[in-house]
Design an enzyme around this catalytic site. Structure first.
Site, PDB file in Angstrom:
ATOM      1  N   HIS A  62       3.844   0.645  -2.250  1.00 36.02           N
ATOM      2  CA  HIS A  62       2.739   1.564  -2.503  1.00 36.02           C
ATOM      3  C   HIS A  62       1.825   1.747  -1.293  1.00 36.02           C
ATOM      4  O   HIS A  62       1.655   0.837  -0.496  1.00 36.02           O
ATOM      5  CB  HIS A  62       1.869   1.036  -3.656  1.00 36.02           C
ATOM      6  CG  HIS A  62       2.645   0.719  -4.885  1.00 36.02           C
ATOM      7  ND1 HIS A  62       2.403  -0.400  -5.633  1.00 36.02           N
ATOM      8  CD2 HIS A  62       3.663   1.368  -5.508  1.00 36.02           C
ATOM      9  CE1 HIS A  62       3.222  -0.433  -6.667  1.00 36.02           C
ATOM     10  NE2 HIS A  62       4.003   0.627  -6.612  1.00 36.02           N
ATOM     11  N   LYS A  72      -5.494  -3.685   2.589  1.00 34.01           N
ATOM     12  CA  LYS A  72      -5.411  -4.691   1.530  1.00 34.01           C
ATOM     13  C   LYS A  72      -5.365  -6.074   2.168  1.00 34.01           C
ATOM     14  O   LYS A  72      -4.780  -6.251   3.231  1.00 34.01           O
ATOM     15  CB  LYS A  72      -4.148  -4.516   0.679  1.00 34.01           C
ATOM     16  CG  LYS A  72      -4.097  -3.241  -0.115  1.00 34.01           C
ATOM     17  CD  LYS A  72      -2.789  -3.143  -0.882  1.00 34.01           C
ATOM     18  CE  LYS A  72      -2.695  -1.844  -1.638  1.00 34.01           C
ATOM     19  NZ  LYS A  72      -1.367  -1.692  -2.279  1.00 34.01           N
ATOM     20  N   TYR A 132      -6.090  -9.350  -4.767  1.00 34.36           N
ATOM     21  CA  TYR A 132      -6.242  -8.700  -3.471  1.00 34.36           C
ATOM     22  C   TYR A 132      -7.485  -7.834  -3.368  1.00 34.36           C
ATOM     23  O   TYR A 132      -7.938  -7.225  -4.321  1.00 34.36           O
ATOM     24  CB  TYR A 132      -4.989  -7.936  -3.068  1.00 34.36           C
ATOM     25  CG  TYR A 132      -4.371  -7.011  -4.093  1.00 34.36           C
ATOM     26  CD1 TYR A 132      -4.533  -5.639  -4.005  1.00 34.36           C
ATOM     27  CD2 TYR A 132      -3.583  -7.517  -5.114  1.00 34.36           C
ATOM     28  CE1 TYR A 132      -3.945  -4.790  -4.912  1.00 34.36           C
ATOM     29  CE2 TYR A 132      -2.984  -6.677  -6.026  1.00 34.36           C
ATOM     30  CZ  TYR A 132      -3.164  -5.305  -5.919  1.00 34.36           C
ATOM     31  OH  TYR A 132      -2.582  -4.471  -6.831  1.00 34.36           O
ATOM     32  N   ASP A 168       8.426   2.809  -9.772  1.00 32.86           N
ATOM     33  CA  ASP A 168       8.802   2.165  -8.513  1.00 32.86           C
ATOM     34  C   ASP A 168      10.289   2.325  -8.206  1.00 32.86           C
ATOM     35  O   ASP A 168      10.675   2.399  -7.039  1.00 32.86           O
ATOM     36  CB  ASP A 168       8.410   0.689  -8.511  1.00 32.86           C
ATOM     37  CG  ASP A 168       6.906   0.492  -8.343  1.00 32.86           C
ATOM     38  OD1 ASP A 168       6.194   1.473  -8.026  1.00 32.86           O
ATOM     39  OD2 ASP A 168       6.441  -0.641  -8.529  1.00 32.86           O
TER      40      ASP A 168
END
Length: 189
Positions: A62, A72, A132, A168
């Protein structure tokens, strides 16, 4: 914190520097001054937590396009996972290269994922949990994904996925137009 350069331009793994005694230890997970001294992002607007019940769960790959591109900082807080990043910045010397590292509750290692990188992971244990920091708000209109087994990238996952979402599974292979690669230029710091 110990910042370890990855083979990909601008990406790092980060190890905690524990200070301990008979009671246990103390370690910083984030420090604006330390991140800033490395030239890394210091502003995070979301903290996300994901839990995966089964070993072999794959989430990714992603990213968000600029101007909603996101940094991130990923850490595994329960179990173990194999974290993977792919450099999608056309003007980067590491364009289309990938890097992976094991993040676990035991090693407490973190992955710093710069803007312009796709990110994903596969769980190596049951009941794995990732935590995260994210520098941009979720922007569905700028969300993109890269197929986890795109032959042009060639990610070598340590185990075969057993659980993966339909979304996905169906991301396309790397495509200049769909993945907005022109918009990824100029992201190198």
């Amino acid at each position: 914190m110990k910042f370890n350069k990855s083979p990909l331009e601008g990406a790092y793994t980060i190890d905690l520097e524990k200070r301990g005694d008979e009671r246990g230890f103390f370690a910083r997970v984030f420090c604006e001054n330390e991140f800033g001294a490395q030239g890394l992002e210091t502003r995070f607007v979301q903290i996300n937590n994901s839990s995966s019940a089964k070993r072999g769960t794959l989430r990714g790959m992603h990213f968000q396009l600029p101007p909603e591109g996101e940094v991130k900082v990923v850490r595994c807080i329960k179990g173990s996972l194999y974290d993977v990043i792919v450099d999608l910045r056309p003007d980067s010397p590491t364009f289309k290269q990938w890097f992976g590292a094991e993040l676990s509750a035991e090693n407490r290692r973190m992955m710093y994922v710069p803007r312009g990188f796709a990110h994903g992971f596969i769980t190596l244990t049951d009941d794995a949990e990732a935590f995260y920091l994210v520098s941009a708000f979720y922007a569905p209109h700028e969300e993109r994904g890269l197929r986890y087994n795109d032959p042009a990238i060639g990610i070598e996952w340590p185990i075969a996925p057993t659980e993966i979402s339909e979304k996905d599974q169906n991301w396309p292979d790397l495509d200049v137009e769909f993945h907005g690669l022109e918009r990824m230029k100029g992201l190198i710091r």
